[in-house]
Enzyme design. Structure first.
Site, PDB file in Angstrom:
ATOM      1  N   GLU A 123       0.856  -1.186   0.000  1.00 33.99           N
ATOM      2  CA  GLU A 123       0.000   0.000   0.000  1.00 33.99           C
ATOM      3  C   GLU A 123       0.890   1.234   0.000  1.00 33.99           C
ATOM      4  OE1 GLU A 123      -3.011   0.108   3.054  1.00 33.99           O
ATOM      5  OE2 GLU A 123      -2.923   2.292   3.189  1.00 33.99           O
TER       6      GLU A 123
ATOM      7  N   GLU B 177      -2.502  11.786   3.171  1.00 32.67           N
ATOM      8  CA  GLU B 177      -3.278  11.271   4.295  1.00 32.67           C
ATOM      9  C   GLU B 177      -3.070  12.146   5.525  1.00 32.67           C
ATOM     10  OE1 GLU B 177      -4.228   6.928   6.297  1.00 32.67           O
ATOM     11  OE2 GLU B 177      -2.165   7.361   5.671  1.00 32.67           O
TER      12      GLU B 177
END
Length: 311
Positions: free
Chosen positions: A130, A135
């Site tokens: 990932e 974020e």
């Protein structure tokens, strides 16, 4: 000598053309959502969120395209049900192996209780890896970039990058790190997240994924390289990246494969909820705040010009 010089010049030109990136996918405009699947399951990060399907999102005005700009909203009109605040999570139908990913955004979700992310992820998580490009949570001031992997991927503390290391072990169950922390780097630029990003008109997040590593840059709107703007991106001419994740002996490059693009906005959950009390946000309960204050999420939306993938 003349023929040798010509041959050398031809070789250089040929190698340069081989290395050049070509556009393979342009996610933008009225067809943007046609290339994505809407996730409607339970949030894997345990957020207080109700991810809705494409029809519900469209009819509720949570997904819109105006003047070729894509908008993705969370519900900001109603007190949320016990299922959570309605929001959107989409995953690209296409997966990728290596490439240059340019995410051009004007506005990102921000505010107490929010946890927005733009990322790449492979199947059979975490075995195909990932890559979290954008974020953050609550009132966080700068972006955080992270890799999540199976056991056996670590990063050196000193790397050629602009950002600051948060953690170096990418394994989701690494000892001495929070669960699923991964190996993270924070961006030094205030414009990389939240109000500062939005007030500056956004910019471009660029991610280069090659066999030798994964490198992430943030370029604010007034600092986007000309080669990105003219459709001929050349990372070799850019400054050092904000985050550098070299791949090789300490992190095998086959830990990352068949990556799909994901965009989402969840609330509270494992990260935003766990740090809510120390984030400067109202009250002590993230869920209560998110459930009962719909107007607090007027700024919790994405505005996207395009996602472009070069290979």
């Amino acid at each position: 000598m003349r023929s040798l010089s010509f041959a050398a010049a031809f070789l250089v030109t040929t190698l340069a053309s081989v290395r050049a990136y070509s556009l393979v996918d342009n996610y933008s405009g009225s067809s943007f959502f046609d290339s994505f699947t809407f996730f409607t399951g339970s949030d894997p990060t345990h957020g207080f969120v109700d991810y809705v399907d494409a029809g519900t999102a469209s009819s509720a005005g949570l997904t819109q395209v105006n003047n070729n700009i894509v908008y993705i909203y969370a519900d900001n009109k109603t007190v949320a049900s016990s299922a959570g605040r309605q929001s959107v999570r989409i995953t690209s139908n296409k997966s990728y192996n290596l490439g240059l990913f340019l995410f051009d955004v004007n506005h990102v979700p921000y505010g107490c209780g929010t946890w927005p992310a733009m990322w790449l992820v492979g199947p059979n998580w975490p075995n195909s890896g990932e890559i979290d490009i954008f974020e953050g949570v609550n009132l966080q001031s700068v972006n955080q970039m992270t890799l999540h992997t199976q056991e056996g991927c670590t990063m050196a503390s000193s790397r050629n990058q602009q950002g600051s290391v948060v953690s170096n072990n990418c394994w989701i169950n690494a000892p001495g790190q929070a669960s699923n922390q991964g190996c993270s780097v924070t961006n030094p630029e205030a414009s990389s997240y939240g109000d500062n990003l939005n007030n500056g008109g956004g910019g471009v997040y660029a991610t280069q994924w090659g066999n030798d590593g994964i490198y992430i840059w943030w370029y604010p709107r007034n600092g986007i390289p000309a080669d990105i703007s003219n459709g001929s991106p050349d990372p070799s001419t850019w400054r050092s990246p904000d985050a550098a994740f070299p791949l090789g002996s300490s992190c095998p490059n086959d830990f990352f494969a068949n990556q799909q693009i994901v965009v989402d906005l969840t609330f509270c959950g494992d990260w935003a909820g766990s740090v809510y009390g120390s984030s400067g946000c109202p009250g002590s309960s993230c869920q209560d705040y998110v459930q009962n204050n719909p107007s607090a999420f007027d700024d919790a939306y994405w505005s996207i010009n395009s996602f472009k993938v070069y290979q």
